[in-house]
Design an enzyme around this catalytic site. Sequence first.
Site, short mmCIF file in Angstrom:
data_model
loop_
_atom_site.label_atom_id
_atom_site.label_comp_id
_atom_site.label_asym_id
_atom_site.label_seq_id
_atom_site.Cartn_x
_atom_site.Cartn_y
_atom_site.Cartn_z
N CYS A 92 47.15 42.84 44.98
CA CYS A 92 46.19 43.92 45.26
C CYS A 92 46.00 44.18 46.74
O CYS A 92 45.45 45.22 47.11
CB CYS A 92 44.84 43.61 44.61
SG CYS A 92 44.90 43.50 42.81
N HIS A 366 41.85 51.76 40.90
CA HIS A 366 42.53 50.78 41.76
C HIS A 366 44.03 50.86 41.54
O HIS A 366 44.60 50.12 40.74
CB HIS A 366 41.98 49.39 41.40
CG HIS A 366 42.59 48.24 42.12
ND1 HIS A 366 43.27 48.35 43.32
CD2 HIS A 366 42.60 46.90 41.81
CE1 HIS A 366 43.66 47.15 43.71
NE2 HIS A 366 43.28 46.26 42.81
N CYS A 396 40.24 41.18 47.39
CA CYS A 396 40.68 39.94 46.74
C CYS A 396 42.10 40.15 46.25
O CYS A 396 42.53 41.27 46.01
CB CYS A 396 39.75 39.57 45.60
SG CYS A 396 39.66 40.77 44.25
#
Length: 410
Positions: A92, A366, A396
């Site tokens: 991510c 996302h 994160c």
Amino acid sequence: MSVAYIIDAVRTPRGRGKAGKGALSGIHPQELVAQTLNQLPRRVNLRREDVEDVIIGCVSQVREQGACIARNSILAADWPETVTGVTLNRFCGSGLQAVNFAAMGVMSGQQDLVVAGGVESMSRVPMGADEAMIDGLNLKLRKRLFQVPQGISADLIATLDGTTREEVDRFAVKSQENAARAIAESRFAKSLFAVVDDDGKVVLDKDEHPRPGATVESLAGLEASFTMMGAAPLGPNGETLDQLALSRYPQVKEIRHVHHAGNSSGIVDGAALVVLASEGYVKRSGLTPRAKIRSMATYGAEPVIMLTAPTPASEAALKKAGMTPKDIDLWEINEAFAVVPLNTIRRLAIDPERVNVNGGAIALGHPLGATGAALLGTAVDELERSGKATALITLCIGGGMGIATVIERV
């Protein structure tokens, strides 16, 4: 050390990441990047032939996102063949890592002009399409360290922190409200462009994922997403996933599952890019910087709980910049799950009113490889709109990592 200036940032709208249903699901991910690349010369006096590299973050690098999506996107955009491209995967954090690597090249004096960002078409290349899971199917590693799915990690953090279902739901509603206000006030307009199909017809000109009508009461009716998963006996010796997580945290008797689709990041398609340039190139080209990179850092944390590293990564970046959390005007903390920003806010004693003021991934979605670059662009836009000076972007990352970048408006 040279300064890395942020010249511009641009992104696609985020489309719902459902095959055949999201507005961007008919667009090849290379074309998402190509269209984003071609927005840059239209917005600033960018000489494409001067770009020394294009760095693209992408998590699921298979099928249409396989090969080297960075290089193929350059070719799809019909940019000069002399422009090179490289693709990276830091889960991510990939999009922000791409920007940070570009900044490192500029700050070291080895590069003058770099484009960096990311892409993810989650409708066409779903999460898990690489079939590697988070540990690369290394059974030897798995016997020693079983990394549970992130949703269970998020619920474990909430359990350890004493964060209630109502608190994560309230945070989710706030994300939707902030995004709705940002959209109504056209706060994303500076970076956003309309994606078109092969005939030039607009397929999406605004973010498709927000649900502005969400309330704490409506979210309360959603079942926790990871309860059944946590009870699944998938461990090496038949342990449930919850039991495997709790084996690292024996002080907890059971995991309270509080996350669901309404307080977790949305699955979407999208691309985002940032242009970085050296001070010398800025002077020679006449480009006008919008911001500069102050510092950057990555940091690792315990890999079962997995999602707590934004705190030490932010601390490391702040230390390099000679700053404290109180010196940051705006925070972009990726909303992978509601508990992630809540945990970071608590541990760093951040004023919540400075965090994700235009909403986050719960409302907007996302697009894994693109999110970090999109958040940085959002931060630059908001610093200019509000007249503020500094921002910190942090995410994160799977496997227990965090990434952070501090920027300053110029």
